[in-house]
Structures are given as structure tokens and as C-alpha cells.
Scaffold this active site. Sequence first.
Site, PDB file in Angstrom:
ATOM      1  N   SER A   1       0.828  -1.214   0.000  1.00 45.69           N
ATOM      2  CA  SER A   1       0.000   0.000   0.000  1.00 45.69           C
ATOM      3  C   SER A   1       0.860   1.261   0.000  1.00 45.69           C
ATOM      4  O   SER A   1       1.949   1.286   0.574  1.00 45.69           O
ATOM      5  CB  SER A   1      -0.875  -0.011   1.261  1.00 45.69           C
ATOM      6  OG  SER A   1      -1.441   1.262   1.484  1.00 45.69           O
TER       7      SER A   1
ATOM      8  N   TYR B   1      -2.327   5.481  -4.177  1.00 48.74           N
ATOM      9  CA  TYR B   1      -3.406   6.431  -3.929  1.00 48.74           C
ATOM     10  C   TYR B   1      -3.005   7.725  -4.620  1.00 48.74           C
ATOM     11  O   TYR B   1      -1.857   8.184  -4.451  1.00 48.74           O
ATOM     12  CB  TYR B   1      -3.549   6.731  -2.433  1.00 48.74           C
ATOM     13  CG  TYR B   1      -4.353   5.714  -1.651  1.00 48.74           C
ATOM     14  CD1 TYR B   1      -5.608   5.296  -2.078  1.00 48.74           C
ATOM     15  CD2 TYR B   1      -3.868   5.209  -0.448  1.00 48.74           C
ATOM     16  CE1 TYR B   1      -6.351   4.382  -1.332  1.00 48.74           C
ATOM     17  CE2 TYR B   1      -4.599   4.297   0.306  1.00 48.74           C
ATOM     18  CZ  TYR B   1      -5.842   3.892  -0.144  1.00 48.74           C
ATOM     19  OH  TYR B   1      -6.571   2.993   0.587  1.00 48.74           O
TER      20      TYR B   1
ATOM     21  N   THR C   1      -5.890   2.594  -6.837  1.00 51.80           N
ATOM     22  CA  THR C   1      -7.146   2.486  -6.078  1.00 51.80           C
ATOM     23  C   THR C   1      -8.040   3.681  -6.388  1.00 51.80           C
ATOM     24  O   THR C   1      -7.628   4.839  -6.265  1.00 51.80           O
ATOM     25  CB  THR C   1      -6.854   2.390  -4.571  1.00 51.80           C
ATOM     26  OG1 THR C   1      -6.150   1.174  -4.337  1.00 51.80           O
ATOM     27  CG2 THR C   1      -8.141   2.383  -3.753  1.00 51.80           C
TER      28      THR C   1
ATOM     29  N   LYS D   1      -8.423  -0.785  -9.046  1.00 51.80           N
ATOM     30  CA  LYS D   1      -9.059  -1.401  -7.882  1.00 51.80           C
ATOM     31  C   LYS D   1     -10.143  -0.495  -7.315  1.00 51.80           C
ATOM     32  O   LYS D   1      -9.917   0.716  -7.182  1.00 51.80           O
ATOM     33  CB  LYS D   1      -7.987  -1.654  -6.810  1.00 51.80           C
ATOM     34  CG  LYS D   1      -8.511  -2.173  -5.480  1.00 51.80           C
ATOM     35  CD  LYS D   1      -7.359  -2.548  -4.562  1.00 51.80           C
ATOM     36  CE  LYS D   1      -7.831  -3.098  -3.242  1.00 51.80           C
ATOM     37  NZ  LYS D   1      -8.358  -2.090  -2.334  1.00 51.80           N
TER      38      LYS D   1
ATOM     39  N   HIS E   1     -13.576  -1.752  -1.036  1.00 55.04           N
ATOM     40  CA  HIS E   1     -12.585  -1.432  -0.012  1.00 55.04           C
ATOM     41  C   HIS E   1     -12.872  -2.193   1.291  1.00 55.04           C
ATOM     42  O   HIS E   1     -12.661  -1.690   2.395  1.00 55.04           O
ATOM     43  CB  HIS E   1     -12.573   0.080   0.252  1.00 55.04           C
ATOM     44  CG  HIS E   1     -11.201   0.654   0.457  1.00 55.04           C
ATOM     45  ND1 HIS E   1     -10.493   1.292  -0.536  1.00 55.04           N
ATOM     46  CD2 HIS E   1     -10.400   0.695   1.548  1.00 55.04           C
ATOM     47  CE1 HIS E   1      -9.321   1.699  -0.058  1.00 55.04           C
ATOM     48  NE2 HIS E   1      -9.240   1.347   1.218  1.00 55.04           N
TER      49      HIS E   1
HETATM   50  C1  LIG Z   1      -6.921  -2.668   7.605  1.00 51.81           C
HETATM   51  C2  LIG Z   1      -7.161  -2.421   6.152  1.00 51.81           C
HETATM   52  C3  LIG Z   1      -6.393  -1.483   5.475  1.00 51.81           C
HETATM   53  C4  LIG Z   1      -6.588  -1.280   4.107  1.00 51.81           C
HETATM   54  N1  LIG Z   1      -5.788  -0.392   3.436  1.00 51.81           N
HETATM   55  C5  LIG Z   1      -5.908  -0.263   2.089  1.00 51.81           C
HETATM   56  C6  LIG Z   1      -4.994   0.549   1.356  1.00 51.81           C
HETATM   57  O1  LIG Z   1      -4.075   1.134   1.899  1.00 51.81           O
HETATM   58  N2  LIG Z   1      -5.178   0.629   0.023  1.00 51.81           N
HETATM   59  C7  LIG Z   1      -6.192  -0.021  -0.648  1.00 51.81           C
HETATM   60  O2  LIG Z   1      -6.318   0.087  -1.867  1.00 51.81           O
HETATM   61  N3  LIG Z   1      -7.057  -0.805   0.039  1.00 51.81           N
HETATM   62  C8  LIG Z   1      -6.919  -0.947   1.365  1.00 51.81           C
HETATM   63  N4  LIG Z   1      -7.769  -1.778   2.052  1.00 51.81           N
HETATM   64  C9  LIG Z   1      -8.774  -2.566   1.308  1.00 51.81           C
HETATM   65  C10 LIG Z   1      -8.157  -3.913   0.894  1.00 51.81           C
HETATM   66  O3  LIG Z   1      -7.156  -3.734  -0.075  1.00 51.81           O
HETATM   67  C11 LIG Z   1      -9.217  -4.860   0.317  1.00 51.81           C
HETATM   68  O4  LIG Z   1      -9.930  -4.201  -0.698  1.00 51.81           O
HETATM   69  C12 LIG Z   1     -10.181  -5.364   1.389  1.00 51.81           C
HETATM   70  O5  LIG Z   1      -9.502  -5.630   2.594  1.00 51.81           O
HETATM   71  C13 LIG Z   1     -10.886  -6.623   0.907  1.00 51.81           C
HETATM   72  O6  LIG Z   1     -11.800  -7.065   1.856  1.00 51.81           O
HETATM   73  P1  LIG Z   1     -11.516  -8.224   2.943  1.00 51.81           P
HETATM   74  O7  LIG Z   1     -10.672  -7.586   3.993  1.00 51.81           O
HETATM   75  O8  LIG Z   1     -12.858  -8.582   3.420  1.00 51.81           O
HETATM   76  O9  LIG Z   1     -10.767  -9.335   2.237  1.00 51.81           O
HETATM   77  C14 LIG Z   1      -7.598  -1.995   3.416  1.00 51.81           C
HETATM   78  C15 LIG Z   1      -8.367  -2.934   4.115  1.00 51.81           C
HETATM   79  C16 LIG Z   1      -8.156  -3.151   5.465  1.00 51.81           C
HETATM   80  C17 LIG Z   1      -8.968  -4.187   6.177  1.00 51.81           C
END
Ligand SMILES: Cc1cc2nc3c(=O)[nH]c(=O)nc-3n(C[C@H](O)[C@H](O)[C@H](O)COP(=O)(O)O)c2cc1C
Length: 388
Positions: free
Chosen positions: A107, A130, A156, A252, A276
Site C-alpha cells: 500500500s 493512492y 485504487t 481497484k 474497499h
Molecule cells: C486494515 C485495512 C487497510 C486497508 N488499506 C488499504 C490501502 O491502503 N489501500 C487499498 O487500496 N485498500 C486498502 N484496504 C482494502 C483492501 O485492499 C481490500 O480491498 C479489502 O480488505 C478486501 O476485503 P476483505 O478484507 O474482506 O478481504 C484496506 C483494508 C483493510 C482491512
Amino acid sequence: MPVIACIDDLKTLYRRKVPKMFYDYCEQGSYSEQTFHDNVQDFRQIRLRQRVARDISLRTTDTTMIGTKVAMPVALAPIGSCGMQAADGEIKAARAAAAFGVPFTLSTMSVCSIEDVAAASPDPFWFQLYVMRDEDFVDALIERARKARCSALVLTLDLQILGQRHKDVRNGLSTPPRLTLPNMIDMAFRPEWSFGMLGTPRRTFRNIVGHARNVSNLEQLSTWANGQFDPKLDWAKVVRIRDQWQGKFILKGVLDAEDARMAADAGADAIVVSNHGGRQLDGALSTIRVLPQIARAVGDRTEVWLDGGIRTGQDILKALALGAKSTLIGRSYVYGLGAMGQAGVTKALEVLQSELDITMALCGVQNARDIGPEHVLVPQDFEGRWRT
Ligand SMILES: Cc1cc2nc3c(=O)[nH]c(=O)nc-3n(C[C@H](O)[C@H](O)[C@H](O)COP(=O)(O)O)c2cc1C
């Protein structure tokens, strides 16, 4: 060593090991958390079709993602502050993914920097971008990812503004945590986590601090981060970033068939059907529910992947059956990382692969690439009850 039979066991252990602030940061959705819960629950509405008397002796979960061979149709999704779930968390996750043979995505909001992970990971990884208002900073990030030999850029699209997560507000979330009395007591009860953190210099957003203009301490960092996500991001800019990057390009955060077509027009090699993890637009549909119409809308113009709510190998099979070529996991691997570090991420991947393999076998499928709609039973109104 505790017995881990499933992803939920990792979650139970994770909750014990990591300070509440970071457990809460992960295990929540925005606002009422409706979409966060739907992502998981809607998988339960789909049932599997049991088949018998088929030769299932030569099974494989191997497949490809954007032309690269992977051990199973899973990549590790980008997770902000992953290095707060365990010391050097991004490095541990990247190493586990490389050893297992699945892609890892770093990330923008990671604790370990692009350079930290490039130096420590045996395989190239993907970098998630981002788009920030500070264009010089974004240009420099893209250049740093190129120099680190990142093998794909994951842009994203669903976070041009932050959806509120109530627990973060209540907990006063920060990276690193502020040394208030409640935080210090919490950390004292998590000695493994605390000693790990004391043993690493990586405790803040190292892609940003020292790189973005005028960001050198925690206060400046949170002011900068809150005001930086670019609300002007549009398709023209997406295309500009694709041209600037030139390598494999993944979009994404697509949740709408029309947006999916536009993402294909913008030249994406793959799109991730994602909300997300229910952390942004609360009230949006779950990803598994919108997947079939998005898959139909883009056909084979681009690869369609899904994330959100995947906690079992059965979920992976269902996503593939409804039109995804592959999946990404977020929380499922974070639970493992917080519970047991690198070994925990490996464990999460092993659990999912074993569940996928056995489920394929019981559905009479030998090869993950052959999973299709004929392997599931979907309620008649699964897609149809929603109107614009
Ligand atoms: C703690 C956390 C931090 C996340 N940070 C980012 C991020 O920095 N960039 C991003 O594109 N998505 C981020 N996401 C979304 C994840 O990439 C992903 O889309 C999501 O976790 C998928 O769902 P799941 O946790 O149910 O598998 C984050 C998700 C979580 C749970």
C-alpha cells in the site's frame, strides 16, 4: 503453537496479540458497517453443487494473474499500516507471499517503504497507488515503484475521500500510537507485539515521511494525509497515470458495470471488483453480488478479480464461479500476520488453498481454471432485486 483449523482461529489469536486500536482498525467497516457485513454474508447465500464419481486425482489450484503463474487464484490486497499489525508487517507478508507463490501488494500507506520491501523480498511485488493532490509526490512514488522493479501498479479508485470508521475516531488511531495511558496499558498486555515494535525502526508511514514536502513528524503527517487524497481524480488522470507507468496496470475499487467498462477502456490489464472491504461507501452492494453483472459487462476485455469478504476456500470457488478470474484477500491474511507474523500469513494461505482444493474435489473439479457457473447454485433473485 496453537491449533489453527481455519481463518477464524487466526482471528481469535490475532485479537489477543495486537493492541485494540489496530485490531479495530482492521475489523470494522465504515458507518453502520452494513456493506462490511454483507461482503461476508452474501457468500453464504450461494451454495455449492456436489458432484460424485469423477476422477479428482490430479487436482491443481494453479492459475495465472495478468500473465504470471500463481499457486492459487489469490493475491494479498494492499493494507495500510500493515506494519502496525506486526513489526515489519509488510516485509513479513511479502516474504510469505513470495514463498507461497502468490502476489503481494504494498500500500501507499504502508509502514515499510517501497525500498524496505524491495530489499527484503525475494520476488517483485505490486505497488498500490493512492492519487494525492501533491503531483510531484505521486510522480516520485511511481518512479520509486519502477526503480524497485514492482511488477504492477494497482491504482485504487474508491478512496478520493475517506469514509468514516467510528472506532478509529473513538480510539484516536495513529501510526505509531500516541503514548497515552490507555494505549500504554493496552500495549503492556501485548508484550510480543510491543517488543517487536521496539526492535524495528519502521514505525511510521515510510513511503511518506521524508518524501512528502514538510512532513517530518506525526502531527504534520496526519494533517497531510487527511487533506491529500485527490478529489479531482477522473478517467483522464487514470489514463495519464497508466501512460506514465507503462507496465501492468490494475484498477481497484470498481463496483459498477458502467465504471467497469470505463476501466477496460482506460486500458486496465485487470480490475478489482471491490468496495474497499466495506470501509468506504456504507450501503453499497457486496462485491459478490455485483460481480456477475460486471463480468458480463467487460467480457474478456480485461481480467476481472474480486475482493471483499473472502474468509474460506469455498468463498474463492464461489467468486470464480460467478465470473472472477482471481481474488484478493485483505483481512484473512492480516489476521494471520497479527496472530503469528510471517508464519501466520503462510498459515492463512495454506488454509485457503487446502479448503479450495478439497471444495474443488467435492464439486468434481480438477483444475481451478475450470471453475464455472455450473459448480454453484445461486438464489434466483441474487442479482435482480436492486433497481437504479
Ligand atoms: C486494515 C485495512 C487497510 C486497508 N488499506 C488499504 C490501502 O491502503 N489501500 C487499498 O487500496 N485498500 C486498502 N484496504 C482494502 C483492501 O485492499 C481490500 O480491498 C479489502 O480488505 C478486501 O476485503 P476483505 O478484507 O474482506 O478481504 C484496506 C483494508 C483493510 C482491512
